[in-house]
Write an enzyme that holds these catalytic residues in place. Sequence first.
Site, PDB file in Angstrom:
ATOM      1  N   SER A 185       0.796  -1.229   0.000  1.00  0.00           N
ATOM      2  CA  SER A 185       0.000   0.000   0.000  1.00  0.00           C
ATOM      3  C   SER A 185       0.828   1.279   0.000  1.00  0.00           C
ATOM      4  O   SER A 185       0.295   2.345  -0.268  1.00  0.00           O
ATOM      5  CB  SER A 185      -0.936  -0.001   1.201  1.00  0.00           C
ATOM      6  OG  SER A 185      -0.193   0.021   2.395  1.00  0.00           O
ATOM      7  N   HIS A 213      -5.427  -4.597  -0.225  1.00  0.00           N
ATOM      8  CA  HIS A 213      -5.481  -3.506  -1.219  1.00  0.00           C
ATOM      9  C   HIS A 213      -5.697  -4.018  -2.638  1.00  0.00           C
ATOM     10  O   HIS A 213      -5.720  -3.232  -3.578  1.00  0.00           O
ATOM     11  CB  HIS A 213      -4.210  -2.658  -1.144  1.00  0.00           C
ATOM     12  CG  HIS A 213      -4.128  -1.877   0.127  1.00  0.00           C
ATOM     13  ND1 HIS A 213      -4.662  -0.619   0.278  1.00  0.00           N
ATOM     14  CD2 HIS A 213      -3.612  -2.215   1.345  1.00  0.00           C
ATOM     15  CE1 HIS A 213      -4.476  -0.203   1.514  1.00  0.00           C
ATOM     16  NE2 HIS A 213      -3.833  -1.149   2.184  1.00  0.00           N
ATOM     17  N   LYS A 243     -11.938  -1.857   2.770  1.00  0.00           N
ATOM     18  CA  LYS A 243     -11.334  -0.935   1.785  1.00  0.00           C
ATOM     19  C   LYS A 243     -12.232  -0.866   0.543  1.00  0.00           C
ATOM     20  O   LYS A 243     -13.230  -0.169   0.563  1.00  0.00           O
ATOM     21  CB  LYS A 243      -9.898  -1.360   1.506  1.00  0.00           C
ATOM     22  CG  LYS A 243      -9.063  -1.332   2.805  1.00  0.00           C
ATOM     23  CD  LYS A 243      -7.615  -1.594   2.567  1.00  0.00           C
ATOM     24  CE  LYS A 243      -6.855  -1.877   3.845  1.00  0.00           C
ATOM     25  NZ  LYS A 243      -6.788  -0.771   4.810  1.00  0.00           N
TER      26      LYS A 243
END
Length: 396
Positions: A185, A213, A243
């Site tokens: 990330s 991610h 996320k």
Amino acid sequence: MSKKLDAFLNENLGELKEQGLYNEIDPVEGPNGPVIKVRGKDLINLSSNNYLGLATNEELKKLAKDAIDKYGVGAGAVRTINGTLDIHVKLEEKLAEFKGTEAAISFQSGFNCNMAAISGVMDKNDAILSDQLNHASIIDGCRLSRAKIIAFKHSDMDDLRQKAKEATESGLYNKVMVITDGVFSMDGDIAKLPEIVEIAKEFDLITYVDDAHGSGVTGKGKGTVKHFGLEKEVDLQMGTLSKAVGVVGGYVAGKQNLIDWLKVRARPFLFSTAVPPGDVAAIIGALQMIMDSTELHDKLWDNGDYLKKGLKELGFNIGESETPITPCIIGDEKLTQQFSKRLFEEGVYAKSIVFPTVPKGTGRVRNMPTAAHTKEMLDDAIATYEKVGKELGVIN
Ligand code: PMP
């Protein structure tokens, strides 16, 4: 308060504050969308992990509200007593479908999922080969397992192979695992999963990919393991629901026997209350949206490419990201923090990330474009970067 505790806090907090390392938190005064309000000011938001904009999606909000009406606001117990609602079961079936595996288990967060799953599978007789840049929750999960932790250089396959050979040939360990983020990330680079899987096969390593991610972002939304077509090769596909999925929670997808084992060994599953029903309903809806259409995924990548191109053309160092994550590498820590502060004053929220989160001298302002940004918002952000970049001498 204990005098010892008071002295400890005063000394350590004082030191952090003196070094400018104490992170003051600015609450967001409303939804965490492409524009946020902080300290009464509207700002273009380039710091959320809400990659697909689903955190504020109207359909998902409705699903959550309906589920609250039906089940209430809390699950009422841990999963193994009677906190498993029928929608938790549905969620886990959906996750297995999403990840192309036999089964899945869900947790209250990505962080505790890593703690639970790593320590659920590995123990003190084992060893874990861990990418040096892996997320804090992986590091803590490895520590909790009491296995021997052997870090390998970031995405360095020669180093991994060498360490896998040494660990397996030493005869010191029962099982050996290799664990990596799917997408890193801080830089936006993707793990070299095909090579990792090959090395794992050669040395019979357990493979664990944390795709916090990647899910919703890579592999047309289905994640980094799917991106490389390795669904049958990776033992534990871990991900977060906070996320791209936009809600909260974590999961592991894999073979049925692995999931059955985690259901009796993963401690947050056994000893911490289940995810509330409103969240579960919203997650199921979000996963379905990601599986049904790549529209949001495509918009995310288009916005990522647009922002990268704009910043690069201005002369910024945006690193080698392979995903929409767009670091703007400034270097000096103080300058990086000043840069982020000036962006804020000019209407852009993009957080500085400095040592110890990233190596010394590689301070950066990290930009997370999402599917919810418009081109106008990104144009405004790029223009602000130009203004601040010239003012602070980062670009000419
Ligand atoms: N793994 C990685 C790679 C992450 O970036 C994060 C979130 N920062 C987590 C796990 C933890 O996920 P969650 O926020 O859902 O607890």
